[in-house]
Design a protein around this motif. Structure first.
Motif, PDB file in Angstrom:
ATOM      1  N   GLU A  13       0.780  -1.233   0.000  1.00  0.00           N
ATOM      2  CA  GLU A  13       0.000   0.000   0.000  1.00  0.00           C
ATOM      3  C   GLU A  13       0.814   1.286   0.000  1.00  0.00           C
ATOM      4  O   GLU A  13       0.339   2.311  -0.467  1.00  0.00           O
ATOM      5  CB  GLU A  13      -0.960  -0.005   1.187  1.00  0.00           C
ATOM      6  CG  GLU A  13      -1.982  -1.122   1.139  1.00  0.00           C
ATOM      7  CD  GLU A  13      -2.894  -1.137   2.355  1.00  0.00           C
ATOM      8  OE1 GLU A  13      -2.911  -0.159   3.129  1.00  0.00           O
ATOM      9  OE2 GLU A  13      -3.594  -2.154   2.536  1.00  0.00           O
ATOM     10  N   VAL A  14       2.014   1.222   0.524  1.00  0.00           N
ATOM     11  CA  VAL A  14       2.798   2.463   0.651  1.00  0.00           C
ATOM     12  C   VAL A  14       4.028   2.436  -0.251  1.00  0.00           C
ATOM     13  O   VAL A  14       4.198   3.292  -1.096  1.00  0.00           O
ATOM     14  CB  VAL A  14       3.220   2.688   2.116  1.00  0.00           C
ATOM     15  CG1 VAL A  14       4.055   3.964   2.245  1.00  0.00           C
ATOM     16  CG2 VAL A  14       1.994   2.761   3.023  1.00  0.00           C
ATOM     17  N   PHE A  15       4.867   1.437  -0.082  1.00  0.00           N
ATOM     18  CA  PHE A  15       6.123   1.380  -0.822  1.00  0.00           C
ATOM     19  C   PHE A  15       5.888   1.322  -2.323  1.00  0.00           C
ATOM     20  O   PHE A  15       6.412   2.134  -3.080  1.00  0.00           O
ATOM     21  CB  PHE A  15       6.958   0.185  -0.367  1.00  0.00           C
ATOM     22  CG  PHE A  15       8.258   0.052  -1.105  1.00  0.00           C
ATOM     23  CD1 PHE A  15       9.286   0.940  -0.873  1.00  0.00           C
ATOM     24  CD2 PHE A  15       8.441  -0.971  -2.020  1.00  0.00           C
ATOM     25  CE1 PHE A  15      10.474   0.832  -1.563  1.00  0.00           C
ATOM     26  CE2 PHE A  15       9.638  -1.089  -2.705  1.00  0.00           C
ATOM     27  CZ  PHE A  15      10.651  -0.188  -2.477  1.00  0.00           C
ATOM     28  N   ARG A  16       5.083   0.392  -2.754  1.00  0.00           N
ATOM     29  CA  ARG A  16       4.839   0.249  -4.188  1.00  0.00           C
ATOM     30  C   ARG A  16       4.030   1.413  -4.750  1.00  0.00           C
ATOM     31  O   ARG A  16       4.205   1.802  -5.889  1.00  0.00           O
ATOM     32  CB  ARG A  16       4.134  -1.090  -4.469  1.00  0.00           C
ATOM     33  CG  ARG A  16       5.087  -2.250  -4.240  1.00  0.00           C
ATOM     34  CD  ARG A  16       4.598  -3.555  -4.847  1.00  0.00           C
ATOM     35  NE  ARG A  16       5.533  -4.605  -4.548  1.00  0.00           N
ATOM     36  CZ  ARG A  16       5.461  -5.413  -3.499  1.00  0.00           C
ATOM     37  NH1 ARG A  16       4.483  -5.288  -2.646  1.00  0.00           N
ATOM     38  NH2 ARG A  16       6.371  -6.334  -3.298  1.00  0.00           N
ATOM     39  N   ALA A  17       3.165   1.984  -3.947  1.00  0.00           N
ATOM     40  CA  ALA A  17       2.383   3.142  -4.395  1.00  0.00           C
ATOM     41  C   ALA A  17       3.295   4.340  -4.677  1.00  0.00           C
ATOM     42  O   ALA A  17       3.063   5.096  -5.601  1.00  0.00           O
ATOM     43  CB  ALA A  17       1.326   3.512  -3.348  1.00  0.00           C
ATOM     44  N   GLY A  18       4.345   4.476  -3.876  1.00  0.00           N
ATOM     45  CA  GLY A  18       5.292   5.567  -4.078  1.00  0.00           C
ATOM     46  C   GLY A  18       6.209   5.368  -5.263  1.00  0.00           C
ATOM     47  O   GLY A  18       6.812   6.291  -5.776  1.00  0.00           O
ATOM     48  N   ALA A  19       6.328   4.117  -5.728  1.00  0.00           N
ATOM     49  CA  ALA A  19       7.207   3.797  -6.855  1.00  0.00           C
ATOM     50  C   ALA A  19       6.565   4.105  -8.194  1.00  0.00           C
ATOM     51  O   ALA A  19       7.222   4.065  -9.218  1.00  0.00           O
ATOM     52  CB  ALA A  19       7.616   2.332  -6.783  1.00  0.00           C
TER      53      ALA A  19
END
Length: 88
Positions: free
Chosen positions: A81-87
């Motif tokens: 939810e966070v790491f991949r969303a920021g990528a």
């Protein structure tokens, strides 16, 4: 704070550790305008430090959130939810 296992200068590290936790060592934070609360009960508190009586703490369940399965679940959720969303 911690001392790394196998430290080359263990005696010096222990002396620094003792100093950093002493009243005198923690008083250096006052000179540097550092507003954290001292861990030594005898340490002076900077006037701009937070008033612990006004801080609202959350009820934290160390048993639940310290468990390996819960840690894995939370890290998986973070990645998704966070790491991949920021990528993106």
């Amino acid at each position: 704070m911690s001392i790394v296992d196998g430290a080359r200068n263990l005696a010096a590290a222990k002396r620094f550790y003792d100093f950093a936790l002493s009243v005198e060592g923690q008083a250096t934070a006052l000179k540097g305008e550092s507003y954290q609360l001292p861990s030594n009960k005898g340490g002076a508190i900077h006037p701009k430090s937070p008033d612990v009586k006004k801080i609202k703490l959350i009820a934290y369940d160390f048993g639940k959130y310290g468990a390996a399965a819960e840690r894995k679940r939370l890290l998986t959720k973070w990645d998704a939810e966070v790491f991949r969303a920021g990528a993106k």
